[in-house]
Design a protein around this motif. Structure first.
Motif, PDB file in Angstrom:
ATOM      1  N   ARG A  45      -0.151   2.780  10.982  1.00 58.52           N
ATOM      2  CA  ARG A  45      -0.704   2.287   9.492  1.00 58.52           C
ATOM      3  C   ARG A  45      -0.307   3.507   8.256  1.00 58.52           C
ATOM      4  O   ARG A  45      -0.967   2.534   7.093  1.00 58.52           O
ATOM      5  CB  ARG A  45      -2.665   2.414  10.021  1.00 58.52           C
ATOM      6  CG  ARG A  45      -3.130   1.490  10.386  1.00 58.52           C
ATOM      7  CD  ARG A  45      -4.657   2.118  11.119  1.00 58.52           C
ATOM      8  NE  ARG A  45      -5.031   0.708  12.166  1.00 58.52           N
ATOM      9  CZ  ARG A  45      -5.960  -0.296  11.757  1.00 58.52           C
ATOM     10  NH1 ARG A  45      -6.155  -0.614  10.231  1.00 58.52           N
ATOM     11  NH2 ARG A  45      -6.628  -1.054  12.788  1.00 58.52           N
ATOM     12  N   ALA A  46      -0.522   4.340   8.651  1.00 62.05           N
ATOM     13  CA  ALA A  46       0.073   4.997   7.612  1.00 62.05           C
ATOM     14  C   ALA A  46       1.761   5.227   7.305  1.00 62.05           C
ATOM     15  O   ALA A  46       1.671   4.941   6.205  1.00 62.05           O
ATOM     16  CB  ALA A  46       0.031   6.849   8.537  1.00 62.05           C
ATOM     17  N   LEU A  48       2.542   1.950   7.380  1.00 61.52           N
ATOM     18  CA  LEU A  48       2.889   0.340   6.592  1.00 61.52           C
ATOM     19  C   LEU A  48       2.625   1.212   5.211  1.00 61.52           C
ATOM     20  O   LEU A  48       2.912  -0.012   4.045  1.00 61.52           O
ATOM     21  CB  LEU A  48       2.009  -0.241   7.033  1.00 61.52           C
ATOM     22  CG  LEU A  48       2.692  -0.620   8.393  1.00 61.52           C
ATOM     23  CD1 LEU A  48       1.433  -1.678   9.124  1.00 61.52           C
ATOM     24  CD2 LEU A  48       3.773  -1.868   8.225  1.00 61.52           C
ATOM     25  N   ARG A  49       1.648   1.857   5.158  1.00 63.56           N
ATOM     26  CA  ARG A  49       0.842   2.265   3.798  1.00 63.56           C
ATOM     27  C   ARG A  49       2.136   3.186   2.921  1.00 63.56           C
ATOM     28  O   ARG A  49       1.815   2.882   1.833  1.00 63.56           O
ATOM     29  CB  ARG A  49      -0.748   3.398   3.990  1.00 63.56           C
ATOM     30  CG  ARG A  49      -1.543   2.546   4.422  1.00 63.56           C
ATOM     31  CD  ARG A  49      -2.740   3.112   3.575  1.00 63.56           C
ATOM     32  NE  ARG A  49      -2.941   4.697   5.070  1.00 63.56           N
ATOM     33  CZ  ARG A  49      -3.389   4.419   5.920  1.00 63.56           C
ATOM     34  NH1 ARG A  49      -3.739   3.521   6.477  1.00 63.56           N
ATOM     35  NH2 ARG A  49      -3.041   5.548   6.701  1.00 63.56           N
ATOM     36  N   THR A  50       2.767   4.455   3.036  1.00 62.49           N
ATOM     37  CA  THR A  50       3.592   5.228   2.504  1.00 62.49           C
ATOM     38  C   THR A  50       4.407   4.376   2.890  1.00 62.49           C
ATOM     39  O   THR A  50       5.851   5.506   1.977  1.00 62.49           O
ATOM     40  CB  THR A  50       3.509   6.459   3.508  1.00 62.49           C
ATOM     41  OG1 THR A  50       3.909   6.144   4.373  1.00 62.49           O
ATOM     42  CG2 THR A  50       1.951   7.092   2.947  1.00 62.49           C
ATOM     43  N   MET A  66      -0.320  -6.897   8.485  1.00 56.33           N
ATOM     44  CA  MET A  66      -1.636  -5.934   7.380  1.00 56.33           C
ATOM     45  C   MET A  66      -2.568  -6.291   6.665  1.00 56.33           C
ATOM     46  O   MET A  66      -3.380  -5.295   6.857  1.00 56.33           O
ATOM     47  CB  MET A  66      -0.173  -5.598   5.872  1.00 56.33           C
ATOM     48  CG  MET A  66       0.959  -4.470   6.620  1.00 56.33           C
ATOM     49  SD  MET A  66       2.220  -3.587   5.351  1.00 56.33           S
ATOM     50  CE  MET A  66       2.659  -5.135   4.643  1.00 56.33           C
ATOM     51  N   VAL A  71      -4.564  -3.066   5.635  1.00 56.00           N
ATOM     52  CA  VAL A  71      -3.755  -2.088   5.371  1.00 56.00           C
ATOM     53  C   VAL A  71      -3.241  -2.469   4.042  1.00 56.00           C
ATOM     54  O   VAL A  71      -2.305  -3.792   3.874  1.00 56.00           O
ATOM     55  CB  VAL A  71      -2.802  -1.954   5.943  1.00 56.00           C
ATOM     56  CG1 VAL A  71      -1.051  -0.779   5.531  1.00 56.00           C
ATOM     57  CG2 VAL A  71      -3.199  -1.062   7.571  1.00 56.00           C
ATOM     58  N   SER A  72      -2.505  -1.555   2.577  1.00 51.65           N
ATOM     59  CA  SER A  72      -2.374  -2.246   1.297  1.00 51.65           C
ATOM     60  C   SER A  72      -0.841  -0.827   1.348  1.00 51.65           C
ATOM     61  O   SER A  72      -0.685  -0.123   1.727  1.00 51.65           O
ATOM     62  CB  SER A  72      -2.950  -2.310   0.391  1.00 51.65           C
ATOM     63  OG  SER A  72      -4.135  -0.948   0.052  1.00 51.65           O
ATOM     64  N   THR A  73       0.052  -2.332   0.854  1.00 55.20           N
ATOM     65  CA  THR A  73       1.480  -1.076   0.597  1.00 55.20           C
ATOM     66  C   THR A  73       2.239  -1.688  -0.763  1.00 55.20           C
ATOM     67  O   THR A  73       1.804  -2.332  -0.805  1.00 55.20           O
ATOM     68  CB  THR A  73       2.456  -1.324   1.464  1.00 55.20           C
ATOM     69  OG1 THR A  73       3.257  -0.513   1.634  1.00 55.20           O
ATOM     70  CG2 THR A  73       2.985  -3.058   2.110  1.00 55.20           C
ATOM     71  N   THR A  74       2.606  -0.534  -1.772  1.00 53.66           N
ATOM     72  CA  THR A  74       3.285  -0.643  -2.477  1.00 53.66           C
ATOM     73  C   THR A  74       4.723  -1.170  -1.999  1.00 53.66           C
ATOM     74  O   THR A  74       5.945  -1.792  -2.602  1.00 53.66           O
ATOM     75  CB  THR A  74       3.334   0.537  -3.746  1.00 53.66           C
ATOM     76  OG1 THR A  74       4.114   1.631  -2.738  1.00 53.66           O
ATOM     77  CG2 THR A  74       2.265   0.137  -3.324  1.00 53.66           C
TER      78      THR A  74
END
Length: 314
Positions: A45-46, A48-50, A66, A71-74
């Motif tokens: 999860r971490a 995917l986010r970062t 996601m 989970v959201s991501t840039t």
């Protein structure tokens, strides 16, 4: 031998505790759930986010994962599959060398294991770019653990080849393979494959067929190849087989087959010795005795008694 630095860990710092331990290496191969979303790790999860770039076997499936995880991501999602990995690997390694955080995921399970990721890994190692793995769910070890077959020594053979010539080479190898073997197969081919394996490896060879692992309709069929072939044939005649299938084939006894693929004539003493060896590895002596007796045309009681006698003398 690679240094700890090359593998993504600092010498003397086994936890990889740098400024950001999560990204101590710029390339991370991460396992995704093979069915049950509850198997998602906090680390995945971490990551995917970062991540700044997520290299996906299928970008649509990764976005769906996601979304299901909330989970959201840039990160920029790019495709990395069997048709473009060779050409895309160099580009990703170059970006990782400049400090870009790259996460590699497949549709399910561990990248590079019958999924994209191997060529990228090789390219990164060749370029001296560090990478690491965020482990997680694996269909290979899950099926192996559930099979009830010996787990002390096993091999993974990937997907069963579709070309007959390649499949025959595999069967020739499995005829004398003493280790448990794990293979992947598609639902529309599993029945024919198990039937073919039964014909060439012997109907008495122990095996297991697992489908929909970790999902709601998870199922594991265990028995001889002959029994499994009959059951799958019956089911396929009634309805379409569905799900992701893993075939686990038990190891052959030493000298089980000759070069022409026919069962070797072996003595009661030799068969009993194999029974004792497999029992010492964790299998049930009575079950193994019955299996090998059927495979060699011997009486199960005779094999069992001979094994008991050998074990007491050993």
């Amino acid at each position: 031998m690679e240094s700890a630095q090359t593998s993504g860990l600092h010498p003397g710092d086994p936890a990889g505790a740098g400024a950001d331990p999560l990204w101590d290496a710029p390339i991370v191969l991460a396992a995704t759930p093979i069915g049950n979303l509850g198997d998602t790790t906090d680390r995945l999860r971490a990551l995917l986010r970062t991540a700044e770039i997520i290299a996906c076997e299928d970008t649509r499936r990764t976005r769906h994962l996601m979304s299901a995880l909330g989970v959201s991501t840039t990160a920029k999602l790019v495709s990395l599959h069997e048709h473009n990995e060779a050409s895309r690997a160099a580009e990703l390694v170059e970006q990782a060398a400049s400090g870009t955080r790259i996460l590699v995921v497949s549709d399910a399970g561990m990248p590079a294991v019958s999924d994209p990721g191997f060529r990228l890994t090789a390219a990164a190692i060749e370029a001296g770019v560090s990478l690491t793995v965020a482990p997680g769910a694996s269909a290979v070890t899950t099926a192996l653990a559930l099979s009830g077959l010996a787990t002390d020594r096993f091999t993974f053979a990937g997907f069963v080849p579709r070309k007959q010539s390649e499949r025959m080479k595999l069967l020739e190898r499995l005829a004398g393979e003493e280790w448990t073997t794990v293979l992947f197969e598609s639902p529309h081919r599993i029945t024919a494959t198990v039937s073919e394996f039964s014909q060439h490896l012997g109907a008495g060879r122990r095996a297991a067929v697992a489908r929909e692992l970790t999902k709601k309709y998870e199922e594991v069929l265990r028995g001889s190849l002959g029994e499994l072939a009959e059951e799958l044939t019956r089911r396929s005649s009634e309805s379409t087989l569905r799900g992701e299938f893993v075939l686990v084939v038990g190891g052959a006894a030493p000298g089980d087959r000759s070069a022409d693929g026919q069962p070797e004539q072996v003595s009661l003493v030799e068969v009993a010795a194999v029974v004792v060896e497999r029992a010492q590895a964790g299998e049930k002596l009575k079950t193994v005795a019955k299996e090998l007796a059927a495979a060699h045309g011997l009486r199960a009681g005779e094999v069992y008694n001979a094994a008991i006698q050998q074990r007491s003398q050993g």
